[in-house]
Design an enzyme around this catalytic site. Structure first.
Site, PDB file in Angstrom:
ATOM      1  CG  ASP A   1      37.812  40.014  41.243  1.00  0.00           C
ATOM      2  OD1 ASP A   1      38.464  40.734  42.014  1.00  0.00           O
ATOM      3  OD2 ASP A   1      36.573  40.098  41.144  1.00  0.00           O
ATOM      4  CB  THR A   2      39.205  36.474  44.671  1.00  0.00           C
ATOM      5  OG1 THR A   2      38.850  35.329  43.900  1.00  0.00           O
ATOM      6  CG2 THR A   2      38.000  37.370  44.875  1.00  0.00           C
ATOM      7  N   GLY A   3      41.602  35.644  42.622  1.00  0.00           N
ATOM      8  CA  GLY A   3      42.616  34.613  42.410  1.00  0.00           C
ATOM      9  C   GLY A   3      42.113  33.221  42.745  1.00  0.00           C
TER      10      GLY A   3
ATOM     11  CB  THR B   1      38.857  31.084  39.088  1.00  0.00           C
ATOM     12  OG1 THR B   1      37.646  31.656  39.572  1.00  0.00           O
ATOM     13  CG2 THR B   1      38.547  30.117  37.967  1.00  0.00           C
ATOM     14  CG  LEU B   2      45.334  31.341  38.135  1.00  0.00           C
ATOM     15  CD1 LEU B   2      45.050  30.733  36.771  1.00  0.00           C
ATOM     16  CD2 LEU B   2      46.115  32.634  37.987  1.00  0.00           C
TER      17      LEU B   2
ATOM     18  CG  ASP C   1      32.491  37.552  28.621  1.00  0.00           C
ATOM     19  OD1 ASP C   1      33.433  37.225  29.371  1.00  0.00           O
ATOM     20  OD2 ASP C   1      31.312  37.251  28.840  1.00  0.00           O
TER      21      ASP C   1
HETATM   22  P1  IMP Z   1      38.475  35.218  40.492  1.00  0.00           P
HETATM   23  O1  IMP Z   1      37.799  36.079  41.564  1.00  0.00           O
HETATM   24  O2  IMP Z   1      39.941  35.547  40.402  1.00  0.00           O
HETATM   25  O3  IMP Z   1      38.236  33.765  40.742  1.00  0.00           O
HETATM   26  O4  IMP Z   1      37.827  35.636  39.100  1.00  0.00           O
HETATM   27  C1  IMP Z   1      36.943  34.816  38.422  1.00  0.00           C
HETATM   28  C2  IMP Z   1      36.696  35.196  36.976  1.00  0.00           C
HETATM   29  O5  IMP Z   1      35.850  36.335  36.933  1.00  0.00           O
HETATM   30  C3  IMP Z   1      37.864  35.569  36.078  1.00  0.00           C
HETATM   31  O6  IMP Z   1      38.508  34.465  35.511  1.00  0.00           O
HETATM   32  C4  IMP Z   1      37.165  36.340  34.974  1.00  0.00           C
HETATM   33  O7  IMP Z   1      36.737  35.464  33.953  1.00  0.00           O
HETATM   34  C5  IMP Z   1      35.958  36.929  35.665  1.00  0.00           C
HETATM   35  N1  IMP Z   1      36.100  38.369  35.821  1.00  0.00           N
HETATM   36  C6  IMP Z   1      36.517  39.051  36.912  1.00  0.00           C
HETATM   37  N2  IMP Z   1      36.504  40.385  36.692  1.00  0.00           N
HETATM   38  C7  IMP Z   1      36.083  40.548  35.411  1.00  0.00           C
HETATM   39  C8  IMP Z   1      35.879  41.726  34.572  1.00  0.00           C
HETATM   40  O8  IMP Z   1      36.065  42.897  34.967  1.00  0.00           O
HETATM   41  N3  IMP Z   1      35.460  41.470  33.295  1.00  0.00           N
HETATM   42  C9  IMP Z   1      35.230  40.218  32.808  1.00  0.00           C
HETATM   43  N4  IMP Z   1      35.412  39.108  33.559  1.00  0.00           N
HETATM   44  C10 IMP Z   1      35.839  39.272  34.845  1.00  0.00           C
END
Ligand code: IMP
Ligand code: MG
Length: 179
Positions: free
Chosen positions: A105-107, A109-110, A162
């Site tokens: 999503d935002t990136g 976590t990765l 999920d």
């Molecule tokens: P980030 O914002 O990139 O750090 O996203 C964090 C986490 O949110 C991802 O690794 C997913 O596990 C979870 N996530 C974001 N969008 C979705 C979605 O639409 N469905 C399920 N999980 C999501």
């Protein structure tokens, strides 16, 4: 007695055929990049497991597989720490590491996972995710390979991903309504 509302499955966004075709393309690109090298594929539990299993069977270079499970803590305004619920078990020093995740999503976590893995002093880190949400809130680029750019803001589930621990078993990826 009130019950917790079940998440409602919405329309299909990516069919199992479309996913399979894209997974084959991603595998072909990895096969080009890693030909003759022995990489360590690190998948993020639990959402990446279905993507991982399809991807793995199309890879032709020597590889080992490991898993991480992480929890992230943010304050809403500040990116949180990531905590390993399960860290890698294989040594990564000097190795080519391929991180496999489900949806970015935002990136954030990765990116933090990449920083944590960098502490193991791998030779390289390549990041792969099946889905990436459109770049509204995107942090600096982290992904090397992405399956599909998700244009919609809707929450998605299926193919390992999920919604409140539901729908991982679906072969296609669907929108879900969180009530
Ligand atoms: P980030 O914002 O990139 O750090 O996203 C964090 C986490 O949110 C991802 O690794 C997913 O596990 C979870 N996530 C974001 N969008 C979705 C979605 O639409 N469905 C399920 N999980 C999501
Ligand atoms: Mg995830």
């Amino acid at each position: 007695m009130p019950t917790t509302p079940e998440p409602q499955l919405g329309r299909m966004l990516y069919s199992s055929e479309a996913i399979a075709a894209r997974v084959a393309e991603i595998a072909a690109e990895l096969n080009r990049r890693f030909a003759g090298r022995h990489a360590v594929v690190v998948a993020v539990l639990k959402g990446a497991t279905v993507f991982l299993s399809d991807l793995l069977r199309r890879l032709t270079f020597p590889l080992s597989v490991d898993f991480v499970r992480i929890a992230s803590y943010g304050t809403g305004t500040r990116p949180g720490e990531i905590r390993f619920i399960k860290d890698v078990e294989l040594p990564l020093e000097g190795r080519d590491v391929i991180v496999v995740d489900d949806i970015v999503d935002t990136g954030g976590t990765l990116e933090r996972l990449k920083q944590a893995l960098a502490g193991h002093r791998p030779g390289s880190i390549t990041t792969v995710a099946l889905l990436r949400r459109a770049p509204k809130r995107r942090l600096p680029p982290t992904l090397d390979l992405v399956g599909f750019e998700l244009e919609s803001d809707e929450f998605v589930a299926g193919y390992g991903i999920d919604c409140a621990e539901r729908f991982r078993e679906l072969a296609a990826i669907h929108a879900v309504a969180r009530s």
